[in-house]
Scaffold this motif. Sequence first.
Motif, PDB file in Angstrom:
ATOM      1  N   TRP A  71       0.822  -1.207   0.000  1.00  0.00           N
ATOM      2  CA  TRP A  71       0.000   0.000   0.000  1.00  0.00           C
ATOM      3  C   TRP A  71       0.856   1.257   0.000  1.00  0.00           C
ATOM      4  CZ3 TRP A  71      -4.874   1.003  -1.117  1.00  0.00           C
ATOM      5  CH2 TRP A  71      -5.769  -0.076  -1.187  1.00  0.00           C
ATOM      6  N   ARG A  72       1.994   1.212   0.678  1.00  0.00           N
ATOM      7  CA  ARG A  72       2.898   2.371   0.638  1.00  0.00           C
ATOM      8  C   ARG A  72       3.397   2.620  -0.781  1.00  0.00           C
ATOM      9  NH1 ARG A  72       5.301  -0.523   5.578  1.00  0.00           N
ATOM     10  NH2 ARG A  72       4.093   0.370   7.312  1.00  0.00           N
ATOM     11  N   SER A  73       3.719   1.531  -1.471  1.00  0.00           N
ATOM     12  CA  SER A  73       4.218   1.690  -2.843  1.00  0.00           C
ATOM     13  C   SER A  73       3.118   2.149  -3.790  1.00  0.00           C
ATOM     14  CB  SER A  73       4.825   0.369  -3.342  1.00  0.00           C
ATOM     15  OG  SER A  73       3.825  -0.624  -3.527  1.00  0.00           O
ATOM     16  N   TRP A  74       1.881   1.748  -3.526  1.00  0.00           N
ATOM     17  CA  TRP A  74       0.769   2.130  -4.402  1.00  0.00           C
ATOM     18  C   TRP A  74       0.340   3.571  -4.188  1.00  0.00           C
ATOM     19  CZ3 TRP A  74      -2.583  -2.675  -2.764  1.00  0.00           C
ATOM     20  CH2 TRP A  74      -2.014  -3.842  -3.286  1.00  0.00           C
ATOM     21  N   THR A  75       0.492   4.073  -2.958  1.00  0.00           N
ATOM     22  CA  THR A  75      -0.091   5.375  -2.622  1.00  0.00           C
ATOM     23  C   THR A  75       0.908   6.436  -2.178  1.00  0.00           C
ATOM     24  OG1 THR A  75      -0.432   4.806  -0.291  1.00  0.00           O
ATOM     25  CG2 THR A  75      -2.184   4.185  -1.845  1.00  0.00           C
ATOM     26  N   GLY A  76       2.082   6.026  -1.728  1.00  0.00           N
ATOM     27  CA  GLY A  76       3.030   6.984  -1.173  1.00  0.00           C
ATOM     28  C   GLY A  76       2.697   7.413   0.240  1.00  0.00           C
ATOM     29  N   LEU A  77       1.725   6.759   0.866  1.00  0.00           N
ATOM     30  CA  LEU A  77       1.309   7.088   2.230  1.00  0.00           C
ATOM     31  C   LEU A  77       1.991   6.152   3.234  1.00  0.00           C
ATOM     32  CD1 LEU A  77      -2.506   7.650   1.566  1.00  0.00           C
ATOM     33  CD2 LEU A  77      -0.703   9.385   1.802  1.00  0.00           C
ATOM     34  N   PRO A  78       2.129   6.559   4.503  1.00  0.00           N
ATOM     35  CA  PRO A  78       2.899   5.756   5.466  1.00  0.00           C
ATOM     36  C   PRO A  78       2.224   4.473   5.910  1.00  0.00           C
ATOM     37  CG  PRO A  78       2.004   7.712   6.534  1.00  0.00           C
ATOM     38  CD  PRO A  78       1.768   7.883   5.070  1.00  0.00           C
ATOM     39  N   PHE A  79       0.909   4.432   6.003  1.00  0.00           N
ATOM     40  CA  PHE A  79       0.197   3.250   6.505  1.00  0.00           C
ATOM     41  C   PHE A  79       0.884   2.712   7.766  1.00  0.00           C
ATOM     42  CE2 PHE A  79      -1.915   3.391   2.470  1.00  0.00           C
ATOM     43  CZ  PHE A  79      -3.162   2.854   2.726  1.00  0.00           C
ATOM     44  N   ASP A  80       0.994   3.562   8.764  1.00  0.00           N
ATOM     45  CA  ASP A  80       1.696   3.191   9.993  1.00  0.00           C
ATOM     46  C   ASP A  80       0.793   3.211  11.222  1.00  0.00           C
ATOM     47  OD1 ASP A  80       1.290   5.904  10.053  1.00  0.00           O
ATOM     48  OD2 ASP A  80       3.386   6.449  10.405  1.00  0.00           O
TER      49      ASP A  80
ATOM     50  N   GLY B 127      -6.414   1.639  11.541  1.00  0.00           N
ATOM     51  CA  GLY B 127      -7.629   2.430  11.410  1.00  0.00           C
ATOM     52  C   GLY B 127      -7.872   2.825   9.964  1.00  0.00           C
ATOM     53  N   PRO B 128      -8.876   3.647   9.743  1.00  0.00           N
ATOM     54  CA  PRO B 128      -9.183   4.065   8.372  1.00  0.00           C
ATOM     55  C   PRO B 128      -8.138   5.047   7.842  1.00  0.00           C
ATOM     56  CG  PRO B 128     -10.621   5.194   9.925  1.00  0.00           C
ATOM     57  CD  PRO B 128      -9.853   4.170  10.721  1.00  0.00           C
ATOM     58  N   VAL B 129      -7.804   4.882   6.566  1.00  0.00           N
ATOM     59  CA  VAL B 129      -6.828   5.754   5.919  1.00  0.00           C
ATOM     60  C   VAL B 129      -7.491   6.407   4.716  1.00  0.00           C
ATOM     61  CG1 VAL B 129      -4.597   5.895   4.761  1.00  0.00           C
ATOM     62  CG2 VAL B 129      -4.918   4.281   6.649  1.00  0.00           C
ATOM     63  N   ALA B 130      -7.435   7.724   4.656  1.00  0.00           N
ATOM     64  CA  ALA B 130      -7.962   8.444   3.499  1.00  0.00           C
ATOM     65  C   ALA B 130      -6.918   8.407   2.390  1.00  0.00           C
ATOM     66  CB  ALA B 130      -8.290   9.883   3.871  1.00  0.00           C
ATOM     67  N   VAL B 131      -7.278   7.816   1.277  1.00  0.00           N
ATOM     68  CA  VAL B 131      -6.364   7.672   0.145  1.00  0.00           C
ATOM     69  C   VAL B 131      -6.903   8.478  -1.036  1.00  0.00           C
ATOM     70  CG1 VAL B 131      -5.427   6.041  -1.536  1.00  0.00           C
ATOM     71  CG2 VAL B 131      -5.557   5.399   0.877  1.00  0.00           C
ATOM     72  N   PRO B 132      -6.113   9.338  -1.624  1.00  0.00           N
ATOM     73  CA  PRO B 132      -6.590  10.097  -2.782  1.00  0.00           C
ATOM     74  C   PRO B 132      -7.124   9.189  -3.887  1.00  0.00           C
ATOM     75  CG  PRO B 132      -4.514  10.997  -2.013  1.00  0.00           C
ATOM     76  CD  PRO B 132      -4.740   9.727  -1.229  1.00  0.00           C
ATOM     77  N   GLY B 133      -8.315   9.500  -4.365  1.00  0.00           N
ATOM     78  CA  GLY B 133      -8.931   8.699  -5.415  1.00  0.00           C
ATOM     79  C   GLY B 133      -9.811   7.581  -4.914  1.00  0.00           C
ATOM     80  N   ALA B 134      -9.742   7.281  -3.612  1.00  0.00           N
ATOM     81  CA  ALA B 134     -10.558   6.201  -3.058  1.00  0.00           C
ATOM     82  C   ALA B 134     -11.956   6.712  -2.732  1.00  0.00           C
ATOM     83  CB  ALA B 134      -9.905   5.620  -1.810  1.00  0.00           C
ATOM     84  N   LEU B 135     -12.958   5.871  -2.945  1.00  0.00           N
ATOM     85  CA  LEU B 135     -14.340   6.254  -2.676  1.00  0.00           C
ATOM     86  C   LEU B 135     -14.708   6.089  -1.217  1.00  0.00           C
ATOM     87  CD1 LEU B 135     -14.314   6.070  -5.770  1.00  0.00           C
ATOM     88  CD2 LEU B 135     -16.586   5.042  -5.659  1.00  0.00           C
ATOM     89  N   THR B 136     -13.969   5.253  -0.497  1.00  0.00           N
ATOM     90  CA  THR B 136     -14.158   5.027   0.933  1.00  0.00           C
ATOM     91  C   THR B 136     -12.781   4.916   1.574  1.00  0.00           C
ATOM     92  OG1 THR B 136     -14.199   2.616   0.663  1.00  0.00           O
ATOM     93  CG2 THR B 136     -16.323   3.763   0.577  1.00  0.00           C
ATOM     94  N   PRO B 137     -12.676   5.070   2.897  1.00  0.00           N
ATOM     95  CA  PRO B 137     -11.374   4.891   3.542  1.00  0.00           C
ATOM     96  C   PRO B 137     -10.860   3.459   3.384  1.00  0.00           C
ATOM     97  CG  PRO B 137     -12.895   6.073   4.974  1.00  0.00           C
ATOM     98  CD  PRO B 137     -13.717   5.537   3.839  1.00  0.00           C
ATOM     99  N   VAL B 138      -9.542   3.335   3.357  1.00  0.00           N
ATOM    100  CA  VAL B 138      -8.893   2.023   3.331  1.00  0.00           C
ATOM    101  C   VAL B 138      -8.715   1.558   4.767  1.00  0.00           C
ATOM    102  CG1 VAL B 138      -6.802   0.773   2.678  1.00  0.00           C
ATOM    103  CG2 VAL B 138      -7.727   2.551   1.164  1.00  0.00           C
ATOM    104  N   HIS B 139      -9.017   0.296   5.020  1.00  0.00           N
ATOM    105  CA  HIS B 139      -8.912  -0.252   6.369  1.00  0.00           C
ATOM    106  C   HIS B 139      -7.494  -0.788   6.588  1.00  0.00           C
ATOM    107  CE1 HIS B 139     -13.277  -0.016   6.869  1.00  0.00           C
ATOM    108  NE2 HIS B 139     -13.348  -0.431   5.615  1.00  0.00           N
ATOM    109  N   CYS B 140      -6.773  -0.179   7.526  1.00  0.00           N
ATOM    110  CA  CYS B 140      -5.381  -0.545   7.794  1.00  0.00           C
ATOM    111  C   CYS B 140      -5.273  -1.265   9.136  1.00  0.00           C
ATOM    112  CB  CYS B 140      -4.519   0.717   7.809  1.00  0.00           C
ATOM    113  SG  CYS B 140      -2.797   0.461   8.282  1.00  0.00           S
ATOM    114  N   ASP B 141      -4.551  -2.385   9.166  1.00  0.00           N
ATOM    115  CA  ASP B 141      -4.292  -3.132  10.394  1.00  0.00           C
ATOM    116  C   ASP B 141      -2.784  -3.337  10.501  1.00  0.00           C
ATOM    117  OD1 ASP B 141      -3.915  -5.157  12.354  1.00  0.00           O
ATOM    118  OD2 ASP B 141      -5.971  -5.847  12.065  1.00  0.00           O
ATOM    119  N   VAL B 142      -2.146  -2.543  11.355  1.00  0.00           N
ATOM    120  CA  VAL B 142      -0.694  -2.603  11.469  1.00  0.00           C
ATOM    121  C   VAL B 142      -0.239  -3.933  12.062  1.00  0.00           C
ATOM    122  CG1 VAL B 142       1.308  -1.578  12.633  1.00  0.00           C
ATOM    123  CG2 VAL B 142      -0.433  -0.102  11.601  1.00  0.00           C
TER     124      VAL B 142
END
Length: 245
Positions: free
Chosen positions: A200-209, A212-227
């Motif tokens: 997910w970091r490689s796909w979005t450039g976001l930390p995913f650290d 909880g829910p992550v707002a991703v540009p272009g996504a219609l709903t938050p992405v569910h992240c489980d560290v």
Amino acid sequence: MDFTIAPLTGRTELVEQLDGLWPAFVTKDPTGAFFYRHYQDFWPEFTLLAVDGATGRVAAKAHSVPLSFTGDIGEGLPENGWDWAIRTAALDRLAGTGPTVVSALEITVRPDLRGRGLSGRMLAALRDNAARLGFADLIAPVRPTGKPAQSTRPIDDYAYETRADGLPADPWLRVHVRAGGRIVNVAHSSMVAAGSLEQWRSWTGLPFDRTGPVAVPGALTPVHCDVEQDHAVYVEPNVWVHHRA
């Protein structure tokens, strides 16, 4: 510009001119491989290209598939919309099951030509193409273009919001309704993309650290992240629209 809209008919290299325009995570739904690996051989007459007559460049493309559906469209279409359409089309072909409807899958317009009504022309061309091939119904699991700006809003509220003139508030749904389409129901799990946090970091450039829910540009709903479990899952809702071909 003068565009010629016609079926694929072997012009694979032209389709590739519009590759890479979707957010990376959208292309990670594994079900898509059923279609994009085989559409040139299985369903070439269901893919349309708009080509600029002056330059030969592709202006837009539209993918669709024939599939079997025995239910009453007006009573609702499957919850796993886009994924269901691709799987059903592929399984029908393997089993030799005769299709009864056509489902749109994608309409992509070259970025420099957006906002000029070309998406509506491609939609009309898909409907006309379905009729030409002997089908009476075109269905579409529509990806509302305005939804990323309201990603935390429930899709069941967003999909049915209208303007003062009664047309949908969402721009892409509005194009469909203006063209004679009718909103049938929401497909709450139309696409699903899952991966490790590193993916997910490689796909979005976001930390995913954080879990909880992550707002991703272009996504219609938050992405569910489980560290702790080292994965994130995106479940995309679409809106089923029915057109008479």
